[in-house]
Motif scaffolding. Sequence first.
Motif, PDB file in Angstrom:
ATOM      1  N   GLY A 164      43.144  30.446  47.088  1.00  0.00           N
ATOM      2  CA  GLY A 164      43.139  31.749  47.760  1.00  0.00           C
ATOM      3  C   GLY A 164      43.516  32.915  46.874  1.00  0.00           C
ATOM      4  O   GLY A 164      43.287  34.068  47.242  1.00  0.00           O
ATOM      5  N   ARG A 165      44.067  32.623  45.681  1.00  0.00           N
ATOM      6  CA  ARG A 165      44.494  33.711  44.793  1.00  0.00           C
ATOM      7  C   ARG A 165      43.384  34.222  43.890  1.00  0.00           C
ATOM      8  O   ARG A 165      43.541  35.256  43.241  1.00  0.00           O
ATOM      9  N   HIS A 166      42.260  33.495  43.804  1.00  0.00           N
ATOM     10  CA  HIS A 166      41.234  33.888  42.834  1.00  0.00           C
ATOM     11  C   HIS A 166      40.610  35.239  43.189  1.00  0.00           C
ATOM     12  O   HIS A 166      40.322  36.043  42.298  1.00  0.00           O
ATOM     13  N   GLY A 167      40.400  35.493  44.469  1.00  0.00           N
ATOM     14  CA  GLY A 167      39.851  36.785  44.861  1.00  0.00           C
ATOM     15  C   GLY A 167      40.774  37.929  44.484  1.00  0.00           C
ATOM     16  O   GLY A 167      40.335  38.987  44.003  1.00  0.00           O
ATOM     17  N   THR A 168      42.075  37.739  44.682  1.00  0.00           N
ATOM     18  CA  THR A 168      43.051  38.764  44.289  1.00  0.00           C
ATOM     19  C   THR A 168      43.043  38.972  42.784  1.00  0.00           C
ATOM     20  O   THR A 168      43.110  40.107  42.291  1.00  0.00           O
ATOM     21  N   TYR A 169      42.947  37.874  42.045  1.00  0.00           N
ATOM     22  CA  TYR A 169      42.876  37.954  40.585  1.00  0.00           C
ATOM     23  C   TYR A 169      41.664  38.773  40.140  1.00  0.00           C
ATOM     24  O   TYR A 169      41.774  39.654  39.277  1.00  0.00           O
ATOM     25  N   LEU A 170      40.498  38.510  40.730  1.00  0.00           N
ATOM     26  CA  LEU A 170      39.290  39.245  40.344  1.00  0.00           C
ATOM     27  C   LEU A 170      39.417  40.728  40.669  1.00  0.00           C
ATOM     28  O   LEU A 170      38.977  41.582  39.885  1.00  0.00           O
ATOM     29  N   ARG A 171      39.997  41.047  41.803  1.00  0.00           N
ATOM     30  CA  ARG A 171      40.187  42.467  42.137  1.00  0.00           C
ATOM     31  C   ARG A 171      41.086  43.142  41.106  1.00  0.00           C
ATOM     32  O   ARG A 171      40.848  44.291  40.712  1.00  0.00           O
ATOM     33  N   GLY A 172      42.110  42.435  40.660  1.00  0.00           N
ATOM     34  CA  GLY A 172      42.971  42.998  39.628  1.00  0.00           C
ATOM     35  C   GLY A 172      42.247  43.196  38.310  1.00  0.00           C
ATOM     36  O   GLY A 172      42.446  44.208  37.623  1.00  0.00           O
ATOM     37  N   ILE A 173      41.391  42.237  37.921  1.00  0.00           N
ATOM     38  CA  ILE A 173      40.617  42.364  36.680  1.00  0.00           C
ATOM     39  C   ILE A 173      39.668  43.554  36.765  1.00  0.00           C
ATOM     40  O   ILE A 173      39.527  44.330  35.805  1.00  0.00           O
ATOM     41  N   ARG A 174      38.987  43.709  37.903  1.00  0.00           N
ATOM     42  CA  ARG A 174      38.070  44.847  38.059  1.00  0.00           C
ATOM     43  C   ARG A 174      38.804  46.170  37.905  1.00  0.00           C
ATOM     44  O   ARG A 174      38.288  47.107  37.277  1.00  0.00           O
ATOM     45  N   GLU A 175      40.001  46.270  38.474  1.00  0.00           N
ATOM     46  CA  GLU A 175      40.754  47.517  38.382  1.00  0.00           C
ATOM     47  C   GLU A 175      41.217  47.768  36.949  1.00  0.00           C
ATOM     48  O   GLU A 175      41.144  48.900  36.459  1.00  0.00           O
ATOM     49  N   ARG A 176      41.660  46.733  36.257  1.00  0.00           N
ATOM     50  CA  ARG A 176      42.058  46.913  34.858  1.00  0.00           C
ATOM     51  C   ARG A 176      40.871  47.331  34.002  1.00  0.00           C
ATOM     52  O   ARG A 176      41.004  48.189  33.115  1.00  0.00           O
ATOM     53  N   LEU A 177      39.701  46.750  34.254  1.00  0.00           N
ATOM     54  CA  LEU A 177      38.511  47.138  33.498  1.00  0.00           C
ATOM     55  C   LEU A 177      38.096  48.568  33.804  1.00  0.00           C
ATOM     56  O   LEU A 177      37.659  49.299  32.908  1.00  0.00           O
ATOM     57  N   ARG A 178      38.227  48.980  35.072  1.00  0.00           N
ATOM     58  CA  ARG A 178      37.882  50.363  35.427  1.00  0.00           C
ATOM     59  C   ARG A 178      38.759  51.341  34.642  1.00  0.00           C
ATOM     60  O   ARG A 178      38.265  52.329  34.070  1.00  0.00           O
TER      61      ARG A 178
ATOM     62  N   THR B  50      24.747  46.566  26.896  1.00  0.00           N
ATOM     63  CA  THR B  50      24.809  47.969  27.314  1.00  0.00           C
ATOM     64  C   THR B  50      25.746  48.219  28.486  1.00  0.00           C
ATOM     65  O   THR B  50      26.177  49.351  28.696  1.00  0.00           O
ATOM     66  N   GLY B  51      26.032  47.189  29.298  1.00  0.00           N
ATOM     67  CA  GLY B  51      26.821  47.383  30.503  1.00  0.00           C
ATOM     68  C   GLY B  51      26.022  47.889  31.683  1.00  0.00           C
ATOM     69  O   GLY B  51      26.581  48.119  32.761  1.00  0.00           O
ATOM     70  N   ALA B  52      24.699  48.050  31.539  1.00  0.00           N
ATOM     71  CA  ALA B  52      23.864  48.621  32.598  1.00  0.00           C
ATOM     72  C   ALA B  52      23.565  47.586  33.675  1.00  0.00           C
ATOM     73  O   ALA B  52      23.569  46.378  33.425  1.00  0.00           O
TER      74      ALA B  52
ATOM     75  N   PRO C 274      29.120  52.636  32.929  1.00  0.00           N
ATOM     76  CA  PRO C 274      29.125  51.826  34.157  1.00  0.00           C
ATOM     77  C   PRO C 274      30.452  51.822  34.885  1.00  0.00           C
ATOM     78  O   PRO C 274      30.505  51.566  36.090  1.00  0.00           O
ATOM     79  N   GLY C 275      31.559  52.040  34.166  1.00  0.00           N
ATOM     80  CA  GLY C 275      32.865  52.029  34.808  1.00  0.00           C
ATOM     81  C   GLY C 275      33.302  50.649  35.255  1.00  0.00           C
ATOM     82  O   GLY C 275      34.291  50.514  35.979  1.00  0.00           O
ATOM     83  N   ALA C 276      32.596  49.599  34.863  1.00  0.00           N
ATOM     84  CA  ALA C 276      32.909  48.224  35.269  1.00  0.00           C
ATOM     85  C   ALA C 276      32.400  47.274  34.195  1.00  0.00           C
ATOM     86  O   ALA C 276      31.593  47.649  33.342  1.00  0.00           O
ATOM     87  N   GLY C 277      32.857  46.031  34.263  1.00  0.00           N
ATOM     88  CA  GLY C 277      32.433  45.046  33.287  1.00  0.00           C
ATOM     89  C   GLY C 277      33.131  45.231  31.951  1.00  0.00           C
ATOM     90  O   GLY C 277      34.055  46.027  31.799  1.00  0.00           O
TER      91      GLY C 277
END
Length: 472
Positions: free
Chosen positions: A365-379, A261-263, A400-403
Motif C-alpha cells: 500500500g505504500r508504493h502509491g505514496t512513494y510514487l507521488r513523492g517521487i513525482r513531486e521531487r522531480l517537479r 527529450t522528456g516529451a 515537461p515538468g515531470a520525468g
Amino acid sequence: MILFEPDRRRKAAPTLVDQTVAALEDAISARVLRPGMALPSIREFARNHGLSTFTVMAAYNRLVARGLLQSRPGANFRVSQRKQASPAPVPEWVAPRIGASWLLADVFADHSISIKAGCGWLPPDWHDTAGLPQALRQLSRIPISQMASYGHPLGYRPLREHIANRLLEHGLDVGPDQILLTHGATQALDIVVRTLLRPGDHVAVEAPCYANLLQILALNRITVHAIPRTAEGIHEATLDDLARRHPIRAMFVTTVLQNPTGASFTMAGAFRLLQLAERHAFLVVEDDMSRDLLPEPAPMLAALAGPSRVLYVSGFSKSVTPSIRVGYLACAKPLADPCARTKMSLGLTSSEVMERAVHHVLRDGRHGTYLRGIRERLRRAHDQVAASMRAHGFEIWGEPGAGLFLWARPTSPRLAGDGMIELAARALKAGIWLAPGSYFDPDGKETGWLRFNVAYSDDPRLWRFFQQTSAQ
C-alpha cells in the motif's frame, strides 16, 4: 570470555546471529581473538552469552564461509591463520575516455563520477526505503522448494496478472498469457527485434531516440530511418513520405516522458501516428518506461489501437529500482508465443526471485505514496534545473515538468563551439558526466544538444563548471 551483551529487542535490533557474527568479527579485528586461537566450544559460547547452540553454530559457520574461522572435524573452531593483505595503493584518478562504449557499458561500473548529470536513473537515496526491503524479507521466508525450478517461460504469473489489471485501468485489455516478463525493458525490445525483424528490414525510430534501442537495431543489422520528434509526437509528414518509399515494418516510439527529450504524445499526435500505421500496415512498438512518473493521464497507443497493431513495452527500473531487472512485453497472443521462444533461446526464463519482489512492492500500500513523492521531487527538480539553464544561457527543448529528462543546448560560443562530445570530455575531467546528443541520434551525428537528468543536475558544481568554461 564475554564478547558482547545480546540485544533482544525484536524489531529494532539485528538478529542474534548477526549480533554474534559482528561481535566475533570485531574481536578478530581488534586481535582479542588472535590468528590460530581456539574459540570457546559452541555450548560454552552459548552458555556464556545466553544464546542457543543453534545461534552460535550459525554464526560460527558464517565466519567459516567468510574465511575468518577454520573448522576441522572433531576439533574446535579456530581463528584463521591467513595473512592480512596490505592495502593496495590508491591510483590517481584518470577521466575515462568518452564514447558510446563508455556510455552503454563502462559507466554502469564507474563510480568515480561524482556528478551524473547525463545518467538515466533516479539517485539511490530517492528510491523506496520501505517497500523493497520488506519485499526481500518476505522472499526470504518462501520455502526454497517453491523457487527451485526455472519458472514459467512467460514469467511469474501473479505479477503478469497484476500487470494485466493495471493495463486494463488504462484501457488496454490483455490477459496474463499475452504478457511476457523479461530481464528489463531493454531485453523486451531486443526480443521484439529478434522475433519480428530480419537483417535488412526497414524500421522508423524517433530522432533523438533511446540510445540502447539504436544499438540493438545495429547489432541485428536493421535498416533504420529517423523521424523527427515533435512536441505533439512525431513528424507525421516525414513518416508518411518514408512509408511510401520503403517497406517499413515497424515504428519505435516512446509515448510518455521520452528519453532523451522528456516529451509526451498529445492525443491528437497519438491518433495521427496510429492512422499512418494502419494506412501503411506497419507495427508500432511502444516503449512506455516512465508512465508512473507522469502526474496526469496521457495517451497509451496500445490501448487506443489494441495489441495486434501496437506491441507495448515497459518495466520497473524507474518506478521500483534499476537493480531489479524486470520488464515486460504485452502483445497479441499470436506474437506472445514466438517472443517467449526467443526469450528462452536467449537465456531461458527470467528471474522469478526478482519478479516476486516486484510483485510484492506493487501490492504494498505504500508504493502509491512513494510514487507521488517521487513525482513531486522531480517537479521541483525540473523547476530548479530549468531556472539554472536559463541563467546560464541554455536553450531548453520543451519543459515537461515531470520525468527524469530535460533536452537542452548551450548558446554560449565557448560552450557550443567545439561540439558536445568535446564539452563532455572536458566535463569528465572535472568529474561530471554529460550525455551528448550524438548518442541519441540515429546517425550518430553532432546535434548540439545534451540530455540532462534533473534529479542529478541541481548541483552548483555543474553550473560552476559551465560558467567557468564559458568564461575561458
